[in-house]
Design an enzyme around this catalytic site. Structure first.
Site, PDB file in Angstrom:
ATOM      1  N   SER A 203       0.826  -1.202   0.000  1.00 60.33           N
ATOM      2  CA  SER A 203       0.000   0.000   0.000  1.00 60.33           C
ATOM      3  C   SER A 203       0.861   1.252   0.000  1.00 60.33           C
ATOM      4  CB  SER A 203      -0.895   0.005   1.241  1.00 60.33           C
ATOM      5  OG  SER A 203      -0.092   0.047   2.412  1.00 60.33           O
ATOM      6  N   ARG A 204       0.208   2.354  -0.253  1.00 58.23           N
ATOM      7  CA  ARG A 204       0.841   3.657  -0.047  1.00 58.23           C
ATOM      8  C   ARG A 204       0.519   4.124   1.368  1.00 58.23           C
ATOM      9  NH1 ARG A 204       2.788   5.859  -4.643  1.00 58.23           N
ATOM     10  NH2 ARG A 204       1.988   5.099  -6.632  1.00 58.23           N
ATOM     11  N   ALA A 205       1.324   5.072   1.839  1.00 57.89           N
ATOM     12  CA  ALA A 205       1.102   5.589   3.188  1.00 57.89           C
ATOM     13  C   ALA A 205      -0.225   6.334   3.252  1.00 57.89           C
ATOM     14  CB  ALA A 205       2.242   6.521   3.575  1.00 57.89           C
ATOM     15  N   THR A 207      -1.423   7.180   6.909  1.00 62.61           N
ATOM     16  CA  THR A 207      -1.142   7.955   8.123  1.00 62.61           C
ATOM     17  C   THR A 207       0.333   7.910   8.501  1.00 62.61           C
ATOM     18  OG1 THR A 207      -1.664   6.039   9.517  1.00 62.61           O
ATOM     19  CG2 THR A 207      -3.469   7.556   9.013  1.00 62.61           C
ATOM     20  N   THR A 212       5.633   1.120   1.639  1.00 62.24           N
ATOM     21  CA  THR A 212       6.603   0.441   0.784  1.00 62.24           C
ATOM     22  C   THR A 212       6.512   0.939  -0.654  1.00 62.24           C
ATOM     23  OG1 THR A 212       6.596  -1.537   2.173  1.00 62.24           O
ATOM     24  CG2 THR A 212       7.351  -1.809  -0.088  1.00 62.24           C
ATOM     25  N   ASP A 265      -8.864   1.389  14.348  1.00 63.23           N
ATOM     26  CA  ASP A 265      -7.855   0.386  14.009  1.00 63.23           C
ATOM     27  C   ASP A 265      -8.008  -0.815  14.941  1.00 63.23           C
ATOM     28  OD1 ASP A 265      -5.785  -0.720  12.634  1.00 63.23           O
ATOM     29  OD2 ASP A 265      -4.203   0.373  13.679  1.00 63.23           O
ATOM     30  N   SER A 273      -8.429  -7.519   7.273  1.00 64.80           N
ATOM     31  CA  SER A 273      -7.863  -6.737   6.164  1.00 64.80           C
ATOM     32  C   SER A 273      -6.619  -7.405   5.599  1.00 64.80           C
ATOM     33  CB  SER A 273      -7.534  -5.327   6.655  1.00 64.80           C
ATOM     34  OG  SER A 273      -6.823  -4.595   5.675  1.00 64.80           O
TER      35      SER A 273
END
Length: 511
Positions: A203-205, A207, A212, A265, A273
């Site tokens: 995934s992209r950032a 928070t 990566t 979370d 997830s």
């Protein structure tokens, strides 16, 4: 133009995993059909039907009375040009909301309930408010382990699945919360050089200061379509790509779009997830990294052990070979926090540079070694030595370069942002604590991950002796406003605690 149709207009608004439609208040259909703002409508063109949340506008420059505007997310689902005629109807309320209300009241849901909820969410029948209600109802400890299994299975079935037609497809995942923890960019080339298949989609950032994919993007392309992904993995035995291009457990992306702004979370959502995404990506063997530390996502060993049991329970019932490593999460891993700085650390390790961060190197070798031991031809306990030999021989670096070339290399320039501020120690002592959360906040305030060269470069780590005036870390930014915000945040709390060696926190878990 027919009185029951509207011309389609692309509004060029990114609504992030939510279909949104825009209708003018003076539109004849709006008045005749009794539509209301934030209600759900069904937009139809031939056999394509899209559900969207209706927004009512008064500005004809956005959408005119005879038009229906669609956000980017919604427009892309129609294979047509602007100006096509579409019909509009009221959308039927999602029947599965009854199950959500039952869960809010404390009832237990079954597999059919979760299937119905996930189907309605992925078909955009839920508004973000309704998704939030589902997340709150199932958050924290309100799902038992069987319900967690049902949810994971339903999320997995919400989209496509990749079949690599191989008996062993490896992957790893860290639950997050540790800045600079770019072990995947070292594990993948090591494991792929060993010959095992490890298609890593990341995934992209959202928070954090870097994901990566954000870091790998400093070196090569990461937006690969499914065909490219298959070709690269077949040829190189691995990849490091963004996972957003494939339709893998898409309901998970829609849930995350609501979770993040609310900072929800829960452990149940975390497990569902991760496992739904990994299974959809074709993984047969998975290593989970759970860092534990006072400012990590998991702060106590008992929490880590409980989380491990949940992963193992669900993984076992979904025929996934799963192992969990509980690792040291007391401080950031490596020196750099932010895409360019983290990519620099990774390349230093791959190149066996004497100045490479040793903690990043060691953690990556232990993780890669455990994955290599998934190989039935490798005896237990030999994985670390094999991983170390692959790294030290240069085979891992060569494999990484091959992956970079296959994905589409970029000119590599890992120079940090030119605006630089040094944060210095105010007294002598030993570094006894580093606040992961605060360091991540400072790096994000400096501009990471959007500004790739922004972030924090650590010069002192746990246990290092410090003299008054020594530089603890450097803040790098590309724009003056970000630079000022980051400096101000560091001035309020620089994230370091200095004390005596007896105050140094011991790791809760060592390799």
């Amino acid at each position: 133009m027919s009185t029951d149709t509207l011309q389609l207009r692309r509004t060029a608004i990114d609504t992030y995993h939510e279909n949104v439609a825009y209708m003018h208040r003076e539109c004849g259909i709006y008045r005749a059909e009794g539509f209301q703002a934030l209600s759900k409508i069904q937009v139809s063109l031939d056999d394509t039907k899209v559900l969207a949340v209706l927004n009512v506008v008064d500005d004809a420059s956005i959408v005119q009375p005879g038009e229906l505007g669609l956000s980017e997310q919604a427009f892309e689902q129609f294979s047509c040009e602007e100006g096509c005629l579409v019909t509009i109807n009221h959308a039927e309320p999602p029947k599965s909301m009854d199950a959500v209300r039952r869960k809010i009241n404390g009832e237990r849901l079954d597999q059919a309930d979760f299937n119905s909820i996930c189907n309605d969410i992925v078909e955009s029948r839920y508004s973000k408010m309704e998704i939030a209600a589902f997340l709150v109802a199932t958050g924290q400890n309100s799902l038992d382990r069987d319900e967690l299994l049902y949810l994971t299975r339903a999320m997995l079935q919400s989209g496509d699945r990749i079949d690599w037609d191989e008996p062993l497809v490896a992957d790893k995942h860290c639950i997050g919360g540790i800045p600079g923890n770019r072990t995947s960019m070292l594990v993948v080339p090591i494991v792929a050089a060993h010959g095992m298949l490890i298609p890593k989609t990341s995934s992209r950032a959202i928070t954090s200061p870097a994901g990566t994919s954000d870091t790998m993007e400093m070196l090569c392309e990461v937006n690969l379509n499914p065909e490219q992904l298959h070709d690269i993995v077949r040829r190189e035995r691995g990849c490091l790509a963004w996972g957003g291009t494939a339709r893998l457990a898409p309901v998970d992306d829609m849930l995350i779009a609501v979770e993040r702004p609310l900072s929800i979370d829960s452990q149940s959502q975390l497990v569902a997830s991760i496992l739904s995404k990994k299974l959809a990506a074709g993984s047969t063997h998975l290593l989970i990294d759970i860092p534990v530390g006072p400012s990590a996502k998991v702060r106590q060993m008992r929490q880590a052990l409980a989380l491990r049991k949940l992963f193992e329970f669900v993984g076992d019932r979904l025929n996934l070979h799963l192992e969990v490593m509980i690792t040291d999460g007391r401080q950031p891993i490596g020196r750099g926090i932010g895409p360019a700085l983290e990519a620099r650390d990774v390349m230093l390790v791959l190149q066996n540079d004497p100045g490479a961060p040793e903690d990043l190197r060691q953690k990556s070798l232990h993780l890669a070694g455990r994955i290599i031991e998934f190989d039935p031809d490798v005896r237990g306990g030999q994985g670390y030595a094999i991983a170390r030999d692959i790294l030290e021989s240069g085979r891992a670096c060569a494999k990484m370069n091959e992956i970079i070339q296959a994905q589409g290399s970029k000119p590599i320039d890992l120079t940090p942002g030119s605006l630089c501020h040094e944060v210095v120690a105010q007294n002598d002592g030993i570094v006894t604590e580093i606040d992961n959360l605060q360091m991540a906040k400072i790096a994000r305030m400096a501009g990471a991950p959007m500004m790739k060269r922004a972030g924090v470069d650590l010069l002192k780590k746990l246990g290092n002796p410090v003299k008054k005036g020594d530089v603890l870390y450097r803040i790098h930014a590309e724009f003056p406003a970000d630079f000022t915000f980051a400096k101000d945040l560091a001035a309020q709390n620089h994230g370091y605690t200095l004390g005596d060696s007896v105050d140094l926190l011991k790791p809760l878990m060592a390799f």
